[in-house]
Design an enzyme around this catalytic site. Structure first.
Site, mmCIF file in Angstrom:
data_model
loop_
_atom_site.group_PDB
_atom_site.id
_atom_site.type_symbol
_atom_site.label_atom_id
_atom_site.label_comp_id
_atom_site.label_asym_id
_atom_site.label_seq_id
_atom_site.Cartn_x
_atom_site.Cartn_y
_atom_site.Cartn_z
ATOM 1 C CD GLN A 128 -3.260 -4.248 6.758
ATOM 2 O OE1 GLN A 128 -3.141 -3.306 5.979
ATOM 3 N NE2 GLN A 128 -3.922 -5.343 6.438
ATOM 4 C CE LYS A 172 -3.790 -2.384 2.315
ATOM 5 N NZ LYS A 172 -4.446 -2.722 3.585
ATOM 6 C CG ASP A 201 -9.982 0.074 5.381
ATOM 7 O OD1 ASP A 201 -9.657 -0.267 4.220
ATOM 8 O OD2 ASP A 201 -9.340 -0.267 6.389
#
Length: 310
Positions: free
Chosen positions: A106, A62, A129
């Site tokens: 994460q 990422k 997200d």
């Protein structure tokens, strides 16, 4: 005597997630450059708790993609035994930092930390997200909000493969909050007829054989084979499962690729299908979040409608 030999059946074409994600990243890069001319520099903060090897790989990828498109990335690491309060305090700092546009925690988190408490501590306008309850609720209500990255990426794959989705019958296999439920909602917004198949569904293969589009997201390797599919169906395989192979562990999807491609018209391979799209849409969400925050700073509405799944 002349022997008539039937030609082998045509195999489904691969839906190339790597190529399509590259186009998404190019779009993000162009918009980031345009924002730079206005002295706006989108930034993504990534929070990693512990040293899970898979999470380490995901975070590294990422951050690498962020650098490639010109998005500034900030990596925050906490020890495995960090307390929930430490995580929440860091998120509060990032929420208050106007130079940070997106916050990604994460997952999974260590067992002693309440994931839902952490997710909902992130300000919805920085929730790249798309997991915060306000973003989830807005999605269901038809408000264009920051949307979970994997379903958004799947929608892009479908639009580039099928064109107009209106009127098509889609079956989503799996009802998770991360993929299944938002995927079904986005398909409804695209005017599909949508069925959701799950562990309690009766005769799931028969339900799936009615579908023009099948999206598999259950986390069970090779669950769906050709017998589940209508001829010509488009198959999006979200599953990433590690299984033993002759030469060591390998990644496979929820769909039996070799079997399914004898019936489907198009299918995503694993790896190389959905995976690259998830990261691409994480960065697109970061870009959108920066635009939302800019609008608020300029005195615009607190709720801003933006396209997130195109």
């Amino acid at each position: 005597m002349t022997l008539l030999i039937s030609p082998p059946p045509a195999l489904a074409r691969d839906i190339d997630g790597k190529a399509i994600s590259a186009r998404v990243l190019d779009e993000v890069r162009e918009e980031v450059l345009a924002l730079a001319e206005e002295q706006i520099y989108p930034a993504l903060a990534v929070l990693l708790v512990g040293e899970d090897p898979a999470s380490e790989v995901y975070v590294r990828n990422k951050l690498l993609r962020a650098k490639e498109v010109g998005i500034r990335s900030l990596e925050h690491r906490l020890a495995e035994n960090a307390s929930q309060n430490e995580v929440l305090e860091l998120i509060a700092q990032l929420n208050a930092d106007a130079s940070v546009n997106g916050i990604l925690v994460q997952l999974p988190l260590p067992a002693h930390i309440d994931e839902q408490a952490v997710i909902h501590a992130i300000h919805p306008i920085k929730d790249v997200d798309g997991f915060h309850r306000e973003n989830v609720g807005g999605l269901v209500q038809g408000i264009e909000v920051l949307t979970p990255c994997t379903p958004s990426g799947c929608m892009r794959l479908l639009r580039e493969t099928c064109g107009d989705l209106s009127g098509l019958h889609a079956v989503v296999i799996g009802r998770s909050n991360i993929v299944g439920k938002p995927m079904a909602t986005l398909l409804l917004q695209a005017d599909c007829s949508v069925s959701v198949v799950h562990s309690r569904s009766v005769d799931a293969p028969t339900l799936c054989r009615m579908a023009d589009i099948v999206v598999a997201a259950v986390g069970r390797p090779h669950l769906i084979d050709a017998s589940w599919l209508k001829p010509g169906a488009v198959v999006i395989d979200v599953g990433i499962n590690r299984i033993a192979g002759e030469s060591g562990p390998r990644l496979v999807g929820d769909v039996d690729y070799a079997s399914a491609r004898t019936v489907a018209s198009a299918i995503t391979p694993v790896p190389g299908g959905v995976g690259p799209m998830t990261i691409a849409y994480l960065l697109k969400n970061t870009l959108i979040a920066s635009q939302l925050q800019r609008a608020v700073q300029l005195g615009g509405p607190q709720v801003v409608s933006v396209p997130v799944s195109g």
